[in-house]
Design a protein around this motif. Structure first.
Motif, PDB file in Angstrom:
ATOM      1  N   HIS A 194      60.107  33.285  85.450  1.00  0.00           N
ATOM      2  CA  HIS A 194      60.616  33.903  86.646  1.00  0.00           C
ATOM      3  C   HIS A 194      59.616  35.338  86.692  1.00  0.00           C
ATOM      4  O   HIS A 194      59.479  35.888  85.790  1.00  0.00           O
ATOM      5  N   LEU A 195      58.930  35.608  87.817  1.00  0.00           N
ATOM      6  CA  LEU A 195      58.028  36.741  87.950  1.00  0.00           C
ATOM      7  C   LEU A 195      58.424  37.506  89.315  1.00  0.00           C
ATOM      8  O   LEU A 195      58.398  36.844  90.361  1.00  0.00           O
ATOM      9  N   ALA A 196      58.736  38.566  88.953  1.00  0.00           N
ATOM     10  CA  ALA A 196      59.299  39.335  90.252  1.00  0.00           C
ATOM     11  C   ALA A 196      57.875  40.275  90.504  1.00  0.00           C
ATOM     12  O   ALA A 196      57.247  41.203  89.814  1.00  0.00           O
ATOM     13  N   ILE A 197      57.285  40.230  91.868  1.00  0.00           N
ATOM     14  CA  ILE A 197      56.309  40.792  92.405  1.00  0.00           C
ATOM     15  C   ILE A 197      56.510  41.649  93.450  1.00  0.00           C
ATOM     16  O   ILE A 197      57.095  41.315  94.564  1.00  0.00           O
ATOM     17  N   GLY A 198      55.975  42.731  93.608  1.00  0.00           N
ATOM     18  CA  GLY A 198      56.189  43.763  94.757  1.00  0.00           C
ATOM     19  C   GLY A 198      54.571  43.915  95.380  1.00  0.00           C
ATOM     20  O   GLY A 198      53.627  44.153  94.842  1.00  0.00           O
ATOM     21  N   LEU A 199      54.717  43.733  96.796  1.00  0.00           N
ATOM     22  CA  LEU A 199      53.433  43.934  97.519  1.00  0.00           C
ATOM     23  C   LEU A 199      53.375  44.891  98.704  1.00  0.00           C
ATOM     24  O   LEU A 199      54.378  45.349  99.184  1.00  0.00           O
ATOM     25  N   CYS A 200      52.506  45.395  98.966  1.00  0.00           N
ATOM     26  CA  CYS A 200      52.462  46.609 100.216  1.00  0.00           C
ATOM     27  C   CYS A 200      51.091  45.914 100.750  1.00  0.00           C
ATOM     28  O   CYS A 200      50.789  46.310 101.895  1.00  0.00           O
ATOM     29  N   ALA A 201      50.122  45.077 100.278  1.00  0.00           N
ATOM     30  CA  ALA A 201      49.074  44.499 100.909  1.00  0.00           C
ATOM     31  C   ALA A 201      48.998  42.992 100.792  1.00  0.00           C
ATOM     32  O   ALA A 201      48.281  42.471  99.949  1.00  0.00           O
ATOM     33  N   PRO A 202      49.706  42.364 101.915  1.00  0.00           N
ATOM     34  CA  PRO A 202      49.827  40.840 101.643  1.00  0.00           C
ATOM     35  C   PRO A 202      48.210  39.999 101.812  1.00  0.00           C
ATOM     36  O   PRO A 202      48.192  39.124 101.205  1.00  0.00           O
TER      37      PRO A 202
ATOM     38  N   GLU B   7      58.370  53.248  92.042  1.00  0.00           N
ATOM     39  CA  GLU B   7      59.543  53.503  91.757  1.00  0.00           C
ATOM     40  C   GLU B   7      60.116  52.063  90.833  1.00  0.00           C
ATOM     41  O   GLU B   7      60.838  52.077  90.033  1.00  0.00           O
ATOM     42  N   LEU B   8      59.942  50.842  91.662  1.00  0.00           N
ATOM     43  CA  LEU B   8      60.411  49.679  91.129  1.00  0.00           C
ATOM     44  C   LEU B   8      59.967  49.097  89.906  1.00  0.00           C
ATOM     45  O   LEU B   8      60.497  48.541  89.077  1.00  0.00           O
ATOM     46  N   VAL B   9      58.642  49.398  89.691  1.00  0.00           N
ATOM     47  CA  VAL B   9      57.975  49.180  88.556  1.00  0.00           C
ATOM     48  C   VAL B   9      58.558  50.055  87.523  1.00  0.00           C
ATOM     49  O   VAL B   9      59.218  49.514  86.163  1.00  0.00           O
ATOM     50  N   ALA B  10      58.817  51.305  87.793  1.00  0.00           N
ATOM     51  CA  ALA B  10      59.393  52.093  86.750  1.00  0.00           C
ATOM     52  C   ALA B  10      60.965  51.827  86.271  1.00  0.00           C
ATOM     53  O   ALA B  10      61.291  51.929  85.224  1.00  0.00           O
ATOM     54  N   GLN B  11      61.279  51.266  87.347  1.00  0.00           N
ATOM     55  CA  GLN B  11      62.901  50.697  87.121  1.00  0.00           C
ATOM     56  C   GLN B  11      63.169  49.494  86.675  1.00  0.00           C
ATOM     57  O   GLN B  11      64.082  48.967  86.430  1.00  0.00           O
ATOM     58  N   HIS B  12      61.899  48.848  86.331  1.00  0.00           N
ATOM     59  CA  HIS B  12      61.830  47.456  85.633  1.00  0.00           C
ATOM     60  C   HIS B  12      62.337  46.505  86.598  1.00  0.00           C
ATOM     61  O   HIS B  12      63.273  45.174  86.349  1.00  0.00           O
ATOM     62  N   ARG B  13      62.148  46.775  87.906  1.00  0.00           N
ATOM     63  CA  ARG B  13      62.883  45.727  89.268  1.00  0.00           C
ATOM     64  C   ARG B  13      61.714  44.846  89.570  1.00  0.00           C
ATOM     65  O   ARG B  13      62.027  43.755  90.224  1.00  0.00           O
ATOM     66  N   VAL B  14      60.492  45.149  89.331  1.00  0.00           N
ATOM     67  CA  VAL B  14      59.475  44.220  89.626  1.00  0.00           C
ATOM     68  C   VAL B  14      58.598  44.160  88.383  1.00  0.00           C
ATOM     69  O   VAL B  14      58.412  45.247  87.598  1.00  0.00           O
ATOM     70  N   ASP B  15      58.128  43.013  88.050  1.00  0.00           N
ATOM     71  CA  ASP B  15      57.148  43.061  86.792  1.00  0.00           C
ATOM     72  C   ASP B  15      55.707  43.438  87.192  1.00  0.00           C
ATOM     73  O   ASP B  15      55.109  43.953  86.158  1.00  0.00           O
ATOM     74  N   ILE B  16      55.240  43.003  88.490  1.00  0.00           N
ATOM     75  CA  ILE B  16      53.850  43.549  88.883  1.00  0.00           C
ATOM     76  C   ILE B  16      54.084  44.169  90.132  1.00  0.00           C
ATOM     77  O   ILE B  16      54.529  43.502  90.890  1.00  0.00           O
ATOM     78  N   ALA B  17      53.342  45.100  90.493  1.00  0.00           N
ATOM     79  CA  ALA B  17      53.164  45.560  92.011  1.00  0.00           C
ATOM     80  C   ALA B  17      51.607  45.482  92.162  1.00  0.00           C
ATOM     81  O   ALA B  17      50.916  45.947  91.490  1.00  0.00           O
ATOM     82  N   ILE B  18      51.425  45.238  93.457  1.00  0.00           N
ATOM     83  CA  ILE B  18      50.035  45.211  93.915  1.00  0.00           C
ATOM     84  C   ILE B  18      50.122  46.279  94.887  1.00  0.00           C
ATOM     85  O   ILE B  18      50.668  46.257  96.281  1.00  0.00           O
ATOM     86  N   ALA B  19      49.669  47.678  94.612  1.00  0.00           N
ATOM     87  CA  ALA B  19      49.799  48.506  95.391  1.00  0.00           C
ATOM     88  C   ALA B  19      48.663  49.362  95.735  1.00  0.00           C
ATOM     89  O   ALA B  19      47.511  49.465  94.898  1.00  0.00           O
ATOM     90  N   THR B  20      48.588  50.321  96.784  1.00  0.00           N
ATOM     91  CA  THR B  20      47.372  51.189  97.029  1.00  0.00           C
ATOM     92  C   THR B  20      47.434  52.479  96.345  1.00  0.00           C
ATOM     93  O   THR B  20      48.300  53.132  96.718  1.00  0.00           O
TER      94      THR B  20
END
Length: 296
Positions: free
Chosen positions: A92-100, A131-144
């Motif tokens: 399972h991998l939790a990913i956060g995106l701001c740029a689909p 913040e989600l990465v810092a809180q361990h809520r997502v494993d990887i963020a793709i952020a600007t």
């Protein structure tokens, strides 16, 4: 304490309800409930509280969360190392995106090569993703980001440049560029204050002693585009995310070079483990392919 209990705990910690966690793992809600109760019995403390807004983590759960996630990734990594070709059969991998638009080629490759790994993808602005990465809520963020963040491991993917977005009836429709001093007086449609695109734009104008207060603030990139297309005002967009809407046109700001980077943001202690490492490897290959083809 076993792996099923750890996976159940992690799923509940990252979803608003037990039923949502069960759906994410593809098991019954009763199984999730039993696993969490068994884990609570094993550690001797309550981990979750039920509230009107959903499940809340106790202080003990917040302390346990990063350790559990690292343990799961380590076990997935050991399993992959012991199988042929280091294949990830499950996970399972939790990913956060701001740029689909930037992320989708990477997601396509990853799901094709690792179909057994379930992805949990959420869309947020860059500030929220960190913040989600810092809180361990997502494993990887793709952020600007303007530059790599010192608290995380940051891998560069592609450069992004802020452009002006106008609709077909706007006087600038036939222009390829404008100058910064022309912007004041325009009605600006933009994202919320946590948007990195907005932050970059406002910071660049401030350097030129210019200001363009928002006329309308909206919560998503798609809403901004629709508002611009409707003629409410001009928008701002990153060049990799402008899309292909014939109602809209992106225009460069000739005397202001507003550039940032799209980064893969991870925690240093988990970046070399399991599905996180596999995702980073594929993202690197996709990024190198774009650079070779002249799209970076």
């Amino acid at each position: 304490m076993n792996l099923a209990q750890l996976r159940a705990f992690h799923a509940v910690a990252n979803h608003p309800t037990f039923s949502a966690a069960a759906q994410a793992l593809g098991v019954s809600q009763s199984a999730i409930t039993q696993h969490v109760k068994s884990l609570e019995d094993a550690v001797g403390t309550r981990l979750f509280l039920r509230a009107a807004s959903g499940v809340e983590l106790t202080a003990d759960a917040l302390d346990l969360l990063p350790k559990v996630r690292q343990a799961i990734l380590m076990l997935d990594d050991i399993s992959a190392r012991m199988s042929d070709g280091r294949a990830l059969a499950t996970g399972h991998l939790a990913i956060g995106l701001c740029a689909p638009y930037v992320a989708m080629p990477i997601l396509q490759r990853f799901t094709a090569e690792h179909p057994g790994v379930q992805l949990d993808v959420r869309l947020e602005n860059s500030s929220s993703l960190l913040e989600l990465v810092a809180q361990h809520r997502v494993d990887i963020a793709i952020a600007t980001l303007r530059e790599p963040h010192p608290d995380f491991a940051c891998d560069f993917v592609v450069a992004q440049r802020v452009e002006i977005l106008v609709h077909a009836g706007h006087p600038w429709w036939n222009r390829e560029q404008v100058e910064a001093h022309e912007l004041p007086g325009q009605r600006l449609v933009t994202r919320e204050a946590g948007s990195m695109t907005r932050h970059l734009f406002e910071a660049a104008l401030a350097e030129h002693d210019l200001e363009l207060p928002p006329h309308l603030t909206l919560g998503s990139r798609e809403a901004v585009k629709e508002a611009v297309a409707a003629g409410i005002g001009i928008g701002i967009v990153l060049d990799q995310e402008r899309g292909f809407d014939p109602r809209l046109k992106a225009i460069a700001i000739s005397d202001v070079d507003i550039v940032a980077g799209e980064y893969l943001v991870t925690r240093r202690e988990t970046r070399s483990l399991g599905s996180v490492a596999a995702f980073l490897a594929i993202a690197g290959e996709v990024a190198r392919g774009k650079a070779t083809n002249g799209h970076a």
